[in-house]
Design an enzyme around this catalytic site. Sequence first.
Site, PDB file in Angstrom:
ATOM      1  CG  HIS A  54      -1.977  -1.257   1.042  1.00 31.96           C
ATOM      2  ND1 HIS A  54      -3.195  -1.213   2.272  1.00 31.96           N
ATOM      3  CD2 HIS A  54      -2.027  -2.308   0.309  1.00 31.96           C
ATOM      4  CE1 HIS A  54      -3.926  -2.281   2.048  1.00 31.96           C
ATOM      5  NE2 HIS A  54      -3.475  -2.508   0.888  1.00 31.96           N
ATOM      6  CD  GLU A  56      -1.699   4.081   3.309  1.00 33.29           C
ATOM      7  OE1 GLU A  56      -1.618   3.616   1.714  1.00 33.29           O
ATOM      8  OE2 GLU A  56      -3.194   4.167   3.709  1.00 33.29           O
ATOM      9  CB  CYS A  84      -6.670  -0.298   5.577  1.00 37.53           C
ATOM     10  SG  CYS A  84      -4.903  -1.146   5.490  1.00 37.53           S
ATOM     11  CB  CYS A  87      -1.736   1.434   6.235  1.00 38.12           C
ATOM     12  SG  CYS A  87      -1.366   0.824   4.124  1.00 38.12           S
TER      13      CYS A  87
END
Length: 150
Positions: A54, A56, A84, A87
């Site tokens: 992801h 992040e 999410c 993260c």
Amino acid sequence: MTGDGYMARALAQAESAASAGEVPVGAVVVHAPSGRVLAEAGNRVETDCDPTAHAEVLAIRAAARALGAPRLVDCDLYVTLEPCAMCAQAIAHARLRRLVFGAYDPKGGGVEHGARVLEQPTCHHRPEIVGGVEESKAAALLKAFFAALR
Ligand SMILES: [Zn+2]
């Protein structure tokens, strides 16, 4: 550069992720005292065959390497979508000073929705949280991406 400028850079990362077939999410880590951008990334889940890639997580990893430290104490994360749960936990581990995100994510978010990771007693660091920055632009990118898939 202002907060809007950093979010604009995160949005640019989201756009390039979309053109690589990734869900359009972009993230930027800023060293707050100097205003320096330490890292920026878009999602690379498909590209890297990595379910944890992801934006992040990638930006946090790169920023920590750039800083030469495992904690991003004086740093702020700008991301185009509410993080999410994975993260959000990474943000807590990284000790980020502030989390600024764009669109809210009622289906997959883990900050203002779902697990609300940063509000749990098992979370040992809670950054300042600012949601809804450039929300309409971030949401429009996601909407266009998923509309094109149908
Ligand atoms: Zn995530």
